[in-house]
Design a protein around this motif. Structure first.
Motif, PDB file in Angstrom:
ATOM      1  N   ALA A 187       0.821  -1.198   0.000  1.00 44.99           N
ATOM      2  CA  ALA A 187       0.000   0.000   0.000  1.00 44.99           C
ATOM      3  C   ALA A 187       0.863   1.260   0.000  1.00 44.99           C
ATOM      4  O   ALA A 187       0.564   2.227  -0.705  1.00 44.99           O
ATOM      5  N   LEU A 188       1.946   1.254   0.783  1.00 43.84           N
ATOM      6  CA  LEU A 188       2.833   2.412   0.813  1.00 43.84           C
ATOM      7  C   LEU A 188       3.527   2.607  -0.527  1.00 43.84           C
ATOM      8  O   LEU A 188       3.758   3.742  -0.955  1.00 43.84           O
ATOM      9  N   ASP A 189       3.850   1.514  -1.194  1.00 39.58           N
ATOM     10  CA  ASP A 189       4.434   1.623  -2.534  1.00 39.58           C
ATOM     11  C   ASP A 189       3.438   2.241  -3.515  1.00 39.58           C
ATOM     12  O   ASP A 189       3.831   2.953  -4.440  1.00 39.58           O
ATOM     13  N   ARG A 190       2.162   1.979  -3.315  1.00 44.43           N
ATOM     14  CA  ARG A 190       1.150   2.584  -4.183  1.00 44.43           C
ATOM     15  C   ARG A 190       1.125   4.101  -3.983  1.00 44.43           C
ATOM     16  O   ARG A 190       0.969   4.860  -4.951  1.00 44.43           O
ATOM     17  N   VAL A 191       1.248   4.528  -2.737  1.00 45.98           N
ATOM     18  CA  VAL A 191       1.292   5.964  -2.472  1.00 45.98           C
ATOM     19  C   VAL A 191       2.486   6.593  -3.179  1.00 45.98           C
ATOM     20  O   VAL A 191       2.367   7.629  -3.843  1.00 45.98           O
ATOM     21  N   LYS A 192       3.654   5.963  -3.020  1.00 46.49           N
ATOM     22  CA  LYS A 192       4.852   6.473  -3.677  1.00 46.49           C
ATOM     23  C   LYS A 192       4.660   6.530  -5.193  1.00 46.49           C
ATOM     24  O   LYS A 192       5.068   7.504  -5.845  1.00 46.49           O
ATOM     25  N   ALA A 193       4.031   5.504  -5.746  1.00 46.86           N
ATOM     26  CA  ALA A 193       3.864   5.414  -7.201  1.00 46.86           C
ATOM     27  C   ALA A 193       2.942   6.513  -7.720  1.00 46.86           C
ATOM     28  O   ALA A 193       3.244   7.169  -8.728  1.00 46.86           O
ATOM     29  N   VAL A 194       1.816   6.741  -7.045  1.00 48.48           N
ATOM     30  CA  VAL A 194       0.877   7.740  -7.541  1.00 48.48           C
ATOM     31  C   VAL A 194       1.427   9.157  -7.347  1.00 48.48           C
ATOM     32  O   VAL A 194       1.224  10.032  -8.212  1.00 48.48           O
ATOM     33  N   VAL A 195       2.172   9.391  -6.270  1.00 46.52           N
ATOM     34  CA  VAL A 195       2.802  10.702  -6.072  1.00 46.52           C
ATOM     35  C   VAL A 195       3.850  10.944  -7.148  1.00 46.52           C
ATOM     36  O   VAL A 195       3.981  12.055  -7.675  1.00 46.52           O
ATOM     37  N   ASP A 196       4.587   9.914  -7.499  1.00 47.47           N
ATOM     38  CA  ASP A 196       5.605  10.041  -8.541  1.00 47.47           C
ATOM     39  C   ASP A 196       4.966  10.402  -9.881  1.00 47.47           C
ATOM     40  O   ASP A 196       5.474  11.252 -10.618  1.00 47.47           O
ATOM     41  N   VAL A 197       3.840   9.776 -10.191  1.00 43.55           N
ATOM     42  CA  VAL A 197       3.135  10.084 -11.441  1.00 43.55           C
ATOM     43  C   VAL A 197       2.655  11.534 -11.443  1.00 43.55           C
ATOM     44  O   VAL A 197       2.806  12.256 -12.434  1.00 43.55           O
ATOM     45  N   LEU A 198       2.107  11.976 -10.334  1.00 43.95           N
ATOM     46  CA  LEU A 198       1.575  13.329 -10.248  1.00 43.95           C
ATOM     47  C   LEU A 198       2.671  14.384 -10.340  1.00 43.95           C
ATOM     48  O   LEU A 198       2.474  15.441 -10.951  1.00 43.95           O
ATOM     49  N   TYR A 199       3.834  14.098  -9.743  1.00 41.97           N
ATOM     50  CA  TYR A 199       4.907  15.093  -9.678  1.00 41.97           C
ATOM     51  C   TYR A 199       5.769  15.100 -10.941  1.00 41.97           C
ATOM     52  O   TYR A 199       6.352  16.130 -11.289  1.00 41.97           O
ATOM     53  N   SER A 200       5.840  13.988 -11.630  1.00 42.28           N
ATOM     54  CA  SER A 200       6.703  13.866 -12.807  1.00 42.28           C
ATOM     55  C   SER A 200       6.111  14.586 -14.018  1.00 42.28           C
ATOM     56  O   SER A 200       4.906  14.897 -14.043  1.00 42.28           O
ATOM     57  N   PRO A 201       6.953  14.890 -15.023  1.00 46.70           N
ATOM     58  CA  PRO A 201       6.441  15.504 -16.257  1.00 46.70           C
ATOM     59  C   PRO A 201       5.298  14.678 -16.845  1.00 46.70           C
ATOM     60  O   PRO A 201       5.359  13.452 -16.875  1.00 46.70           O
ATOM     61  N   GLY A 202       4.258  15.350 -17.288  1.00 53.32           N
ATOM     62  CA  GLY A 202       3.088  14.657 -17.796  1.00 53.32           C
ATOM     63  C   GLY A 202       2.059  14.391 -16.718  1.00 53.32           C
ATOM     64  O   GLY A 202       0.967  13.888 -17.007  1.00 53.32           O
ATOM     65  N   GLY A 203       2.386  14.736 -15.490  1.00 49.72           N
ATOM     66  CA  GLY A 203       1.464  14.541 -14.388  1.00 49.72           C
ATOM     67  C   GLY A 203       0.609  15.771 -14.154  1.00 49.72           C
ATOM     68  O   GLY A 203       0.158  16.409 -15.106  1.00 49.72           O
ATOM     69  N   CYS A 204       0.427  16.134 -12.884  1.00 51.09           N
ATOM     70  CA  CYS A 204      -0.415  17.287 -12.545  1.00 51.09           C
ATOM     71  C   CYS A 204       0.407  18.574 -12.619  1.00 51.09           C
ATOM     72  O   CYS A 204       1.470  18.660 -11.988  1.00 51.09           O
ATOM     73  N   PRO A 205      -0.057  19.577 -13.369  1.00 50.18           N
ATOM     74  CA  PRO A 205       0.696  20.836 -13.485  1.00 50.18           C
ATOM     75  C   PRO A 205       0.940  21.510 -12.132  1.00 50.18           C
ATOM     76  O   PRO A 205       1.999  22.071 -11.897  1.00 50.18           O
ATOM     77  N   TRP A 206      -0.056  21.448 -11.242  1.00 48.97           N
ATOM     78  CA  TRP A 206       0.113  22.073  -9.920  1.00 48.97           C
ATOM     79  C   TRP A 206       1.131  21.301  -9.092  1.00 48.97           C
ATOM     80  O   TRP A 206       2.043  21.882  -8.514  1.00 48.97           O
ATOM     81  N   ASP A 207       0.978  19.987  -9.023  1.00 50.66           N
ATOM     82  CA  ASP A 207       1.908  19.161  -8.240  1.00 50.66           C
ATOM     83  C   ASP A 207       3.340  19.322  -8.725  1.00 50.66           C
ATOM     84  O   ASP A 207       4.279  19.393  -7.934  1.00 50.66           O
ATOM     85  N   GLY A 208       3.508  19.386 -10.043  1.00 47.08           N
ATOM     86  CA  GLY A 208       4.847  19.454 -10.608  1.00 47.08           C
ATOM     87  C   GLY A 208       5.589  20.737 -10.285  1.00 47.08           C
ATOM     88  O   GLY A 208       6.823  20.784 -10.392  1.00 47.08           O
ATOM     89  N   LYS A 209       4.874  21.779  -9.888  1.00 53.33           N
ATOM     90  CA  LYS A 209       5.516  23.060  -9.584  1.00 53.33           C
ATOM     91  C   LYS A 209       5.812  23.244  -8.093  1.00 53.33           C
ATOM     92  O   LYS A 209       6.390  24.254  -7.699  1.00 53.33           O
ATOM     93  N   GLN A 210       5.412  22.280  -7.286  1.00 50.51           N
ATOM     94  CA  GLN A 210       5.567  22.455  -5.841  1.00 50.51           C
ATOM     95  C   GLN A 210       7.017  22.293  -5.393  1.00 50.51           C
ATOM     96  O   GLN A 210       7.818  21.602  -6.014  1.00 50.51           O
TER      97      GLN A 210
END
Length: 289
Positions: free
Chosen positions: A36-59
């Motif tokens: 479950a913790l790996d899932r959290v890491k995975a979804v945060v990585d997707v959101l923060y990486s290029p192609g993810g969420c524009p807001w998350d990527g600028k934080q």
């Protein structure tokens, strides 16, 4: 599968993607995550990486601090109101802030680190600061020596040992080193009192509060007399004396609360919550009147 998972009835295999997202290719790392913790890491990585969420990527670590503080207080509120369902959600938000902060740190060009390094350092710290639990077993081959040692220690002695080892590890020369200046004045004052109370020199250190109070009172009298003698003195010094007197009263309350075993910050939050409820009730009566 962990013992904790067995006890709570929740298993890693129970997880399913939200309805409607089962065929999203970006979620493949989430589906393939081992825990479950790996899932959290995975979804945060997707959101923060290029192609993810524009807001998350600028934080940045700095821009996320407000969120970290707010989510922490929201979890505290859920605990203090015994809202178990909200605790589940708010604790997840606190976890998100930790994982998100670490993901941003991982992208730092000069000094990168990730959540795994953070976790391993935490494990080592927990081990080294609990020698009464993790000392080399010598009583029996089943490893019950550590348990026996831990049971022989009082909670107060354990806490004192934790603080002593913490000060040694961080090479602190003062009991007050490492207290965050970013927190509010009242919780900072409570932390100062807490740190001093755990020091072997507590009696001598607490004299600083007494001396401060006496000095400020005398200063207040002298400054008031001087102000009465000449208007050219202005009011700044007198106002500072009054402010110091109020601050010393607050310190006295914090010390007294500490002696009585009262968490003054929690007490204030709970009273504020009571007041807010009463205000809402009064407003409701006014509006329905």
């Amino acid at each position: 599968m962990s013992k904790i998972s067995d006890e709570t009835g929740y298993h890693n295999s129970d997880y399913r993607l939200p309805e409607g997202f089962e065929h999203c290719s970006k979620l493949k790392p989430v589906v393939e995550a081992a825990t479950a913790l790996d899932r959290v890491k995975a979804v945060v990585d997707v959101l923060y990486s290029p192609g993810g969420c524009p807001w998350d990527g600028k934080q940045t670590n700095e821009s996320l601090l407000k969120n970290l503080l707010e989510e922490t207080y929201e979890y505290i509120d859920a605990v203090e109101t015994h809202d178990r369902d909200n605790m589940r959600e708010e604790l997840g938000d606190v976890l998100l802030q930790s994982v998100f902060q670490a993901r941003v740190c991982e992208s730092d060009a000069e000094d990168p680190f990730d959540i795994d390094e953070v976790a391993d350092r935490l494990v080592n710290k927990l081990i080294t600061r609990h020698p009464h639990v993790f000392a080399a077993d010598s009583s029996d081959a089943d490893g019950n020596g550590g348990e026996a040692a831990s049971q022989s220690e009082s909670p107060e002695a354990v806490l004192a040992l934790w603080e002593k080892m913490k000060q040694q590890e961080k090479h602190r020369k003062s009991v007050l080193e490492g207290i965050s200046r970013a927190q509010g004045a009242l919780p900072r004052a409570a932390k100062v009192v807490s740190r001093i109370s755990k020091s072997p020199n507590a009696d001598e250190l607490f004299a600083a509060f007494v001396d401060s109070s006496s000095a400020s009172t005398q200063q207040d009298v002298e400054q008031t007399q001087a102000a009465n003698q000449s208007e050219s003195n202005g009011g700044n010094s007198v106002e500072r004396g009054k402010a110091d007197a109020y601050a010393d009263e607050i310190f006295a309350i914090v010390c007294e609360a500490r002696t009585d075993g009262i968490d003054i910050e929690a007490a204030l939050r709970n009273r504020l919550r009571d007041i807010e409820e009463k205000v809402a009730l009064i407003e409701s009566e006014i509006n329905n009147g």
